[in-house]
Design a protein around this motif. Structure first.
Motif, PDB file in Angstrom:
ATOM      1  N   ALA A   1      52.333  30.428  39.556  1.00  0.00           N
ATOM      2  CA  ALA A   1      52.226  29.620  38.336  1.00  0.00           C
ATOM      3  C   ALA A   1      50.780  29.215  38.073  1.00  0.00           C
ATOM      4  O   ALA A   1      50.328  29.178  36.922  1.00  0.00           O
ATOM      5  N   SER A   2      50.033  28.919  39.136  1.00  0.00           N
ATOM      6  CA  SER A   2      48.616  28.578  38.979  1.00  0.00           C
ATOM      7  C   SER A   2      47.842  29.773  38.453  1.00  0.00           C
ATOM      8  O   SER A   2      46.961  29.638  37.584  1.00  0.00           O
ATOM      9  N   MET A   3      48.140  30.952  38.975  1.00  0.00           N
ATOM     10  CA  MET A   3      47.490  32.159  38.480  1.00  0.00           C
ATOM     11  C   MET A   3      47.813  32.383  37.002  1.00  0.00           C
ATOM     12  O   MET A   3      46.940  32.740  36.210  1.00  0.00           O
ATOM     13  N   GLY A   4      49.075  32.156  36.635  1.00  0.00           N
ATOM     14  CA  GLY A   4      49.454  32.316  35.238  1.00  0.00           C
ATOM     15  C   GLY A   4      48.710  31.358  34.324  1.00  0.00           C
ATOM     16  O   GLY A   4      48.301  31.730  33.214  1.00  0.00           O
ATOM     17  N   ALA A   5      48.522  30.125  34.772  1.00  0.00           N
ATOM     18  CA  ALA A   5      47.781  29.144  33.965  1.00  0.00           C
ATOM     19  C   ALA A   5      46.326  29.565  33.793  1.00  0.00           C
ATOM     20  O   ALA A   5      45.748  29.400  32.715  1.00  0.00           O
ATOM     21  N   VAL A   6      45.725  30.107  34.846  1.00  0.00           N
ATOM     22  CA  VAL A   6      44.334  30.575  34.759  1.00  0.00           C
ATOM     23  C   VAL A   6      44.236  31.748  33.784  1.00  0.00           C
ATOM     24  O   VAL A   6      43.332  31.807  32.931  1.00  0.00           O
ATOM     25  N   VAL A   7      45.161  32.697  33.882  1.00  0.00           N
ATOM     26  CA  VAL A   7      45.147  33.853  32.982  1.00  0.00           C
ATOM     27  C   VAL A   7      45.341  33.408  31.536  1.00  0.00           C
ATOM     28  O   VAL A   7      44.671  33.904  30.619  1.00  0.00           O
ATOM     29  N   ARG A   8      46.238  32.454  31.320  1.00  0.00           N
ATOM     30  CA  ARG A   8      46.496  31.985  29.958  1.00  0.00           C
ATOM     31  C   ARG A   8      45.231  31.422  29.313  1.00  0.00           C
ATOM     32  O   ARG A   8      44.982  31.638  28.127  1.00  0.00           O
ATOM     33  N   SER A   9      44.437  30.710  30.093  1.00  0.00           N
ATOM     34  CA  SER A   9      43.244  30.062  29.543  1.00  0.00           C
ATOM     35  C   SER A   9      42.020  30.963  29.513  1.00  0.00           C
ATOM     36  O   SER A   9      41.081  30.697  28.752  1.00  0.00           O
ATOM     37  N   HIS A  10      42.013  32.027  30.332  1.00  0.00           N
ATOM     38  CA  HIS A  10      40.792  32.829  30.466  1.00  0.00           C
ATOM     39  C   HIS A  10      41.075  34.324  30.397  1.00  0.00           C
ATOM     40  O   HIS A  10      40.385  35.129  31.030  1.00  0.00           O
ATOM     41  N   LEU A  11      42.087  34.709  29.618  1.00  0.00           N
ATOM     42  CA  LEU A  11      42.472  36.120  29.556  1.00  0.00           C
ATOM     43  C   LEU A  11      41.319  37.005  29.086  1.00  0.00           C
ATOM     44  O   LEU A  11      41.111  38.100  29.609  1.00  0.00           O
ATOM     45  N   GLY A  12      40.564  36.530  28.126  1.00  0.00           N
ATOM     46  CA  GLY A  12      39.468  37.338  27.600  1.00  0.00           C
ATOM     47  C   GLY A  12      38.329  37.544  28.572  1.00  0.00           C
ATOM     48  O   GLY A  12      37.481  38.428  28.363  1.00  0.00           O
ATOM     49  N   GLU A  13      38.267  36.751  29.644  1.00  0.00           N
ATOM     50  CA  GLU A  13      37.179  36.858  30.618  1.00  0.00           C
ATOM     51  C   GLU A  13      37.503  37.807  31.763  1.00  0.00           C
ATOM     52  O   GLU A  13      36.636  38.097  32.592  1.00  0.00           O
ATOM     53  N   LEU A  14      38.741  38.280  31.828  1.00  0.00           N
ATOM     54  CA  LEU A  14      39.147  39.113  32.957  1.00  0.00           C
ATOM     55  C   LEU A  14      38.711  40.548  32.757  1.00  0.00           C
ATOM     56  O   LEU A  14      38.886  41.127  31.674  1.00  0.00           O
ATOM     57  N   GLY A  15      38.163  41.141  33.821  1.00  0.00           N
ATOM     58  CA  GLY A  15      37.864  42.558  33.809  1.00  0.00           C
ATOM     59  C   GLY A  15      39.094  43.372  34.126  1.00  0.00           C
ATOM     60  O   GLY A  15      40.120  42.853  34.581  1.00  0.00           O
ATOM     61  N   LYS A  16      38.997  44.682  33.914  1.00  0.00           N
ATOM     62  CA  LYS A  16      40.146  45.557  34.119  1.00  0.00           C
ATOM     63  C   LYS A  16      40.592  45.567  35.573  1.00  0.00           C
ATOM     64  O   LYS A  16      41.794  45.559  35.870  1.00  0.00           O
ATOM     65  N   ALA A  17      39.634  45.590  36.497  1.00  0.00           N
ATOM     66  CA  ALA A  17      39.990  45.651  37.924  1.00  0.00           C
ATOM     67  C   ALA A  17      40.748  44.400  38.352  1.00  0.00           C
ATOM     68  O   ALA A  17      41.779  44.480  39.041  1.00  0.00           O
ATOM     69  N   ALA A  18      40.252  43.222  37.943  1.00  0.00           N
ATOM     70  CA  ALA A  18      40.923  41.974  38.304  1.00  0.00           C
ATOM     71  C   ALA A  18      42.312  41.908  37.676  1.00  0.00           C
ATOM     72  O   ALA A  18      43.279  41.459  38.312  1.00  0.00           O
ATOM     73  N   ALA A  19      42.438  42.368  36.425  1.00  0.00           N
ATOM     74  CA  ALA A  19      43.738  42.358  35.761  1.00  0.00           C
ATOM     75  C   ALA A  19      44.714  43.299  36.462  1.00  0.00           C
ATOM     76  O   ALA A  19      45.881  42.958  36.664  1.00  0.00           O
ATOM     77  N   ASN A  20      44.243  44.484  36.843  1.00  0.00           N
ATOM     78  CA  ASN A  20      45.127  45.437  37.534  1.00  0.00           C
ATOM     79  C   ASN A  20      45.628  44.878  38.859  1.00  0.00           C
ATOM     80  O   ASN A  20      46.794  45.067  39.224  1.00  0.00           O
ATOM     81  N   ASP A  21      44.749  44.188  39.583  1.00  0.00           N
ATOM     82  CA  ASP A  21      45.168  43.580  40.856  1.00  0.00           C
ATOM     83  C   ASP A  21      46.243  42.527  40.627  1.00  0.00           C
ATOM     84  O   ASP A  21      47.244  42.462  41.353  1.00  0.00           O
ATOM     85  N   ALA A  22      46.024  41.688  39.610  1.00  0.00           N
ATOM     86  CA  ALA A  22      46.997  40.624  39.324  1.00  0.00           C
ATOM     87  C   ALA A  22      48.325  41.210  38.840  1.00  0.00           C
ATOM     88  O   ALA A  22      49.400  40.697  39.179  1.00  0.00           O
ATOM     89  N   ILE A  23      48.280  42.282  38.060  1.00  0.00           N
ATOM     90  CA  ILE A  23      49.513  42.915  37.563  1.00  0.00           C
ATOM     91  C   ILE A  23      50.304  43.516  38.727  1.00  0.00           C
ATOM     92  O   ILE A  23      51.527  43.337  38.818  1.00  0.00           O
ATOM     93  N   ALA A  24      49.605  44.219  39.605  1.00  0.00           N
ATOM     94  CA  ALA A  24      50.286  44.808  40.765  1.00  0.00           C
ATOM     95  C   ALA A  24      50.907  43.723  41.640  1.00  0.00           C
ATOM     96  O   ALA A  24      52.036  43.869  42.138  1.00  0.00           O
ATOM     97  N   LEU A  25      50.187  42.616  41.806  1.00  0.00           N
ATOM     98  CA  LEU A  25      50.711  41.508  42.609  1.00  0.00           C
ATOM     99  C   LEU A  25      51.942  40.897  41.948  1.00  0.00           C
ATOM    100  O   LEU A  25      52.962  40.645  42.600  1.00  0.00           O
ATOM    101  N   GLY A  26      51.870  40.624  40.639  1.00  0.00           N
ATOM    102  CA  GLY A  26      53.004  40.038  39.929  1.00  0.00           C
ATOM    103  C   GLY A  26      54.246  40.915  40.006  1.00  0.00           C
ATOM    104  O   GLY A  26      55.360  40.418  40.218  1.00  0.00           O
TER     105      GLY A  26
END
Length: 409
Positions: A135-160
């Motif tokens: 849930a904490s990760m989701g809150a961070v993504v919600r507020s800073h989605l535009g700041e995420l790079g592709k690699a970080a997003a792919n890691d978070a997607i695989a984890l989710g």
């Protein structure tokens, strides 16, 4: 000149830790501990012994800190918070989540990495702790989605995706993992759908958490999701009659409701969509089959939650099924809906669904309504004349839906 630059760098190095401590929303700002932490709470004992020199910033005369050192400071602030989540009370968990989200404002990718490592490296973490971290990760993504790079997003997607597949019967854990994927899907939909479609079992219904994630994605990213709905419905609908558990039925109804609403929104703004050739009747066979199961079987369920979920799905579905099917079902469907007024203390979902069914049938010139008009108008008038219940928050909205029903008729 060189000395001035060094002084500026040193001031910046001191300022960044102060920024981090403030973002954590802590009462004990020197340690980043959320307000409400009792003494001796897990994670605090490490910090009560004092912070090693240089952890929160360079001392006088120290060399300027690099970005990697800055990331290390964020990590050292985050790890005790993650550890403390193991045995935190519900009210403290919310403060922990807020503190972690605040730390993520300094460096979203670093915070996501720290949380991800905590989940990957500790398979035995309790379900509630895993849910809090996700849930904490989701809150961070919600507020800073535009700041995420592709690699970080792919890691978070695989984890989710990995977490939602592991959660099994733990609803809070499933929900948190799904919510993280929904937030990521607002920008990285193709990658999220690649993982979720891989999780769809070929010959069995998916878990409720996965269904809810797909449903919420359809609402969050309409124009991206609608092209996927054909294959999703083709997988789910043949298995719909096999659903036995009431929570699974509720999740399936919720998914059908969101899918139908997304299709309607897509068609209303079709010129903005990626595929202007998408037509509503392309989904009619699958949605028509779902409408039959819900209106003929599930609407009579003994479980009140299932009945409400069915009603909330039938309304949007009625606008997308073939007109002749709706006309054929009306003589049985309308008495079933009207009969539910006697069984439910909160009539709003019934009135809303009824209004949506009427809006779908009246403009099509359905003559199946004529024999139903007398009991229909009598029930609507009784509901409209009933005094509003202050204890029911949706009473005023129910009256609005009842007036809409009269307007449609």
């Amino acid at each position: 000149m060189r000395e001035e630059e060094e002084d500026e760098d040193e001031d910046e190095g001191r300022e960044t830790p102060r920024k981090l401590r403030g973002l954590a929303g802590s009462e004990d700002r020197s340690l980043g501990i959320p307000k409400g932490f009792p003494p001796g709470f897990p994670g605090r004992s490490q910090l009560d012994r004092g912070v090693p020199a240089g952890l929160l910033g360079p001392g006088p005369g120290a060399a300027p800190r690099s970005r990697s050192m800055m990331e290390t400071r964020l990590r050292r602030l985050a790890l005790p918070l993650l550890e403390a989540a193991a045995e935190a009370e519900p009210d403290v968990r919310q403060q922990l989540r807020d503190a972690l989200s605040g730390l993520g404002a300094a460096d979203p990718e670093e915070l996501l990495q720290v949380c991800g490592e905590s989940l990957r490296n500790h398979d035995k973490l309790p379900a509630a702790q895993r849910a809090l971290i996700l849930a904490s990760m989701g809150a961070v993504v919600r507020s800073h989605l535009g700041e995420l790079g592709k690699a970080a997003a792919n890691d978070a997607i695989a984890l989710g995706a990995h977490e939602i597949s592991r959660a099994k019967e733990h609803w809070e854990w499933q929900e948190a993992a799904g919510a993280l994927l929904v937030e990521l899907g607002r920008r990285f939909l193709a990658r999220v759908m690649e993982e979720l479609l891989r999780l769809l079992p070929p010959a069995a219904l998916p878990r409720p958490g996965l269904l809810r994630a797909l449903a919420d994605l359809a609402a969050a990213n309409v124009f991206g999701m609608v092209p996927f709905l054909g294959s999703i419905l083709g997988t789910l609908l043949p298995l719909l009659p096999t659903a036995r558990a009431d929570p699974l039925k509720c999740s399936l109804c919720y998914a059908l409701q969101r899918f139908s609403e997304s299709i309607q929104e897509y068609l209303a703004g079709q010129e903005q969509g990626p595929d202007p050739t998408v037509r509503g009747d392309a989904f009619a066979p699958e949605l028509g089959a779902a409408f039959d199961v819900l209106s003929l079987q599930w609407v009579q369920s003994r479980d009140a939650k299932v009945r409400v979920a069915v009603l909330e799905a039938l309304g949007p579905l009625s606008a997308l099924i073939p007109p002749e099917q709706l006309q054929e079902q009306l003589p049985k469907l309308l008495p079933s809906i009207l009969g539910l007024y006697r069984k439910h203390p909160e009539p709003f979902p019934i009135s809303k669904s009824l209004c949506q069914v009427l809006e779908a049938s009246v403009p099509r010139g359905s003559r199946a309504l004529e024999p139903q008009l007398e009991p229909l108008l009598g029930t609507l008038l009784n509901q409209l004349c009933a005094p509003a219940e202050p204890s029911i928050p949706t009473s005023s909205r129910n009256h609005t839906e009842l007036l809409r029903c009269f307007s449609v008729l």
